[in-house]
Design an enzyme around this catalytic site. Structure first.
Site, short mmCIF file in Angstrom:
data_model
loop_
_atom_site.label_atom_id
_atom_site.label_comp_id
_atom_site.label_asym_id
_atom_site.label_seq_id
_atom_site.Cartn_x
_atom_site.Cartn_y
_atom_site.Cartn_z
N HIS A 363 10.17 8.42 5.02
CA HIS A 363 9.49 8.28 3.83
C HIS A 363 10.58 8.10 2.59
O HIS A 363 10.25 7.67 1.69
CB HIS A 363 8.93 9.94 3.61
N CYS A 676 -2.91 1.09 3.20
CA CYS A 676 -1.92 1.57 2.10
C CYS A 676 -0.61 1.85 2.75
O CYS A 676 0.20 2.48 2.44
CB CYS A 676 -2.67 2.89 1.52
C1 PEP Z 1 0.97 5.74 6.43
O1 PEP Z 1 0.99 6.28 7.60
O2 PEP Z 1 0.78 4.31 6.58
C2 PEP Z 1 0.64 5.85 5.17
C3 PEP Z 1 0.33 5.23 4.29
O3 PEP Z 1 1.15 7.64 5.03
P1 PEP Z 1 2.47 7.88 4.71
O4 PEP Z 1 3.77 6.81 5.06
O5 PEP Z 1 2.75 8.95 3.57
O6 PEP Z 1 2.72 8.92 6.03
#
Ligand code: PEP
Ligand code: MG
Length: 761
Positions: A363, A676
């Site tokens: 993240h 996303c």
């Molecule tokens: C994903 O897993 O692609 C997503 C958009 O969520 P995160 O990266 O916040 O886990």
């Protein structure tokens, strides 16, 4: 054998410097195997030779001088084959090379094992004895196991330039290259600021002091600060705290004044250790002594000593982290960079980041990407204590860091940075234009959001909506769950700024690598554990407060509110969440707010959701693929683990097939489908997703202009042709190469990273 092995690794790892580590290595191995000779030969980077770097049993004068060409002798053979060679009589082997300066004539038996780190042979560890007998299997296994563990120590020495010192003290230590993983693209030049997480004695590395006076002064200042803090707290709470607690403060002050601890630390610093290492060793020694005491009361005092040590350590780390002063071009460096560390650097001064832990889809890398800050992750050999205040270059395209760059390398990188800045300016002109392909296909480009400052950054780059509001980010910077009103006001700020554009709010997605300091989740397998929707369904009070805050924030606005559920692996989770959203809606409406029913969507992030995409689509208004997690779970590759980062392939054929399947199932149910994950913001990913029929590509604001430029310069017809080709391929690397070739052929090569020949390092 195991404890012997652990002991050697621990001793070698605790050595003051690399030369001492090598000496310990040969001496302890010789003792452990009861052999007459033990040597370490190290590859000298860029010289095509092995250096006779450490030895016991042969001619001591040749250590640090004798060399063997990489392709020569038995040592060269071990390196070439990257496997052990075990001989009864070495001189009978055709590759035996007689080196008179070593004095190895009396020794017959030879066992050489390679020292390998991340697939690279760094050297060879050799044992020899007179007796004509092969080393037995257990001796060979022991040496192989040991060598694998010692490899990390050698790699670290290479990364910090300590190897150079072994064979050439005069060589200028410029352009020290440290390899990591490409975390967020771009290049940055600046000054390293090393930050540590909350103090922990175990994490302090043993290292030599660069300047004894500086270390002593830092230690004295830290002790003084702790002493003043304790006095202040003690006075402040003199009336309210019980007597025993106040007595503890006195005991702390006494320990600080008593030379037993502080005197020992100063002594160790004077003998060459850096302050943090000296403190760690002294505190741990004292704690051990207390713990061995018979008396339960005294045993308990060990905890007080440790606590005091932590307080001093925290001050030492603050002194080093220049908490209040950051250079104008700060490169944040750390074992693990946390979100709160990012926010401590004043805005505009953070230019790059380098983390020992984590990988491309951690993240923090995603946040860096969103901020447009180049990042290198998983730089496992990062010499943390040597990068503070050093001039650094971060190359986020190739995952490389250069410490102490030469003027030539610096000017090369300044040119790259300038080119990137010019391209970004050109892209600015597309801001108000829609994202339409050359053959008229409209794609919606939305943003992933969550950080302070994201609103302006996103609107400046022409975002047409919010495709993912990572609501956990504001939760992570607090010391308790934010209240409904606090949430409402933050969400409202975003919705008003984006009005009348749609806003997709994801319900709290904690667990995995996203921890709340005030809601710890300790699990052996956090990515397979209590994560996302699993947590919030178990805590409906958290879910309901959040849903109410979202609905109230949207009250009276024209923009559509979309609520999205993360980590769904079963339809029952959607049903339960849906009923909670309905409950929240009824409550808020009954309280007199002017609210509209929100759209509900499911994130497709785990394989089970791929195979039930149609069942899920039937229940909700839209699907959105979280490709970061979907890739992690499909390939069984922890998105955070640098060791397996090479296996995390976003263009893996299985992932592409899953993505196409999800789009098809959503289309059958006539539901919107978007994505996303980070894939949407990559050039190859965006083209393939366009071809699959994804209507919404949501990405970080930094990538948005580039993707708009790309899609406005391509025909969907061509994208579909590429997709058909790619779906027949069986390797991610082939897909990547093919797509990059197509982009270059279409005149879109500016998006494919490649720049000057970086042989300087
Ligand atoms: C994903 O897993 O692609 C997503 C958009 O969520 P995160 O990266 O916040 O886990
Ligand atoms: Mg996810």
């Amino acid at each position: 054998m195991l404890s012997l092995l652990q002991q050697i690794v621990q001793d070698v790892g605790g050595a003051r410097n690399f030369a001492e580590a090598l000496r310990l290595m040969v001496s302890e191995v010789r003792k452990a195997l009861d052999t007459e000779v033990c040597s370490v030969y190290l590859k000298m980077p860029g010289r095509g030779q092995y250096l006779f770097a450490a030895n016991e049993g042969l001619n001591a004068e040749s250590v640090g001088h004798a060399t063997i060409a990489e392709g020569a002798g038995l040592v060269g053979l071990v390196g070439e084959r990257a496997e052990p060679i075990n001989l009864q009589v070495a001189s009978l082997h055709p590759r035996y090379l007689h080196m008179p300066e070593l004095g190895e004539e009396p020794f017959n038996a030879f066992l050489g094992v390679p020292i390998i780190h991340h697939r690279r042979v760094l050297g060879v560890l050799v044992v020899q004895h007179r007796e004509k007998r092969r080393f037995d299997e257990s001796e060979e296994a022991f040496l192989v196991t040991l060598s694998a563990q010692l490899a990390a120590i050698v790699a670290r020495a290479e990364a910090v330039g300590e190897m150079d010192g072994l064979f050439d003290a005069e060589r200028p230590k410029e352009n020290q290259r440290i390899q990591g993983l490409a975390g967020a693209p771009g290049v940055a030049l600046g000054v390293g600021v090393v930050m540590h997480p909350t103090a922990s004695l175990d994490m302090v590395a043993d290292a030599q002091a660069e300047d004894l006076t500086v270390e002593l002064m830092a230690f004295d200042r830290a002790v003084e600060t702790v002493r003043n803090d304790i006095r202040r707290i003690s006075e402040q709470f003199a009336q309210s705290l019980p007597r025993e607690e106040l007595a503890l403060f006195d005991a702390y002050l006494h320990m600080l004044d008593d030379e037993a601890i502080t005197g020992d630390v100063r002594q160790r610093i004077r003998s060459g250790e850096w302050a943090q290492g000296a403190l760690k060793n002294v505190i741990q020694e004292h704690v051990r002594r207390f713990q061995q005491m018979e008396d339960a009361y005294l045993r308990e005092r060990g905890t007080d000593v440790e606590d005091l040590g932590l307080r001093v350590l925290a001050c030492l780390q603050d002194i080093r982290t220049h908490k209040d002063h950051f250079p104008k071009d700060t490169i944040l460096v750390g074992e693990e960079i946390t979100f709160s560390m990012l926010t401590r650097v004043p805005s505009g001064q953070l230019k790059g980041l380098v983390s020992k832990r984590g990988a491309v889809n951690s993240h923090v890398a995603i946040l860096a990407h969103a901020l447009g800050i180049p990042a290198v992750m998983g730089a496992v050999d990062l010499p943390l204590h040597r990068l503070d205040g050093r001039s650094l270059i971060v190359d986020g395209h190739y995952g490389e860091v250069y410490a102490n760059p030469s003027t030539d390398l610096t000017s090369d990188y300044i040119a790259v940075a300038e080119e990137e800045r010019e391209f970004a300016e050109e892209l600015n002109e597309l801001r108000e234009l829609p994202c339409v392909t050359l053959d008229g296909w409209r794609v919606l480009l939305w943003v992933n959001i969550g950080l302070p400052g994201d609103i302006t950054r996103s609107l400046d780059r022409g975002a047409e909506g919010i495709g993912l509001f990572r609501t956990e980010v504001p939760f992570m910077t607090q010391d308790r769950f934010p209240s409904e009103e606090e949430q409402r006001s933050l969400y409202r700020e975003h919705m008003e700024a984006f009005e009348p554009r749609p806003v997709t709010m994801r319900t709290l997605d904690i667990g995995g690598d996203k921890a709340l300091p005030y809601f710890p989740i300790a699990e052996d397998n956090p990515f397979l554990g209590w994560r996302g929707i699993r947590v919030t369904l178990d805590h409906p009070e958290i879910f309901l407060v959040q849903a109410r805050a979202m609905l109230r924030a949207n009250s009276g606005l024209r923009g559509v509110l979309r609520i999205m559920l993360p980590m769904v692996s079963d339809v029952s989770e959607v049903d339960e969440a849906q009923s909670l959203v309905r409950q929240a809606y009824r409550e808020v409406a009954d309280e007199g707010f002017n609210v509209k029913e929100p759209l509900l969507g499911v994130m497709i992030e785990v394989p089970s959701a791929v195979y039930q995409a149609r069942d899920l689509a039937r229940r909700v208004d839209f699907l959105a693929v979280g490709s970061n997690d979907l890739t992690q779970y499909m390939l069984a590759v922890d998105r955070n683990n640098p060791r397996v980062a090479g296996l995390y392939r976003d263009l893996h054929p299985s992932v592409l097939r899953a993505l196409r399947e999800v789009a098809r199932q959503a289309h059958i149910e006539k539901k919107d489908v978007g994505i996303c994950g980070e894939l949407a913001g990559t050039p190859s990913g965006a083209v393939l997703l366009l071809a699959m029929g994804y209507q919404v590509l949501s990405m970080n604001a930094t990538n948005l202009p580039k993707i708009k430029w790309l899609l406005r310069n391509i025909k969907r017809r061509d994208a579909r042709r590429m997709l058909l080709r790619v779906l027949k391929m069986d390797a991610a690397e082939d897909v990547r190469r093919y797509m990059e070739g197509e982009l270059i052929a279409a005149g879109l090569g500016r998006l494919v990273p490649s720049h000057f020949d970086r042989t300087a390092g």
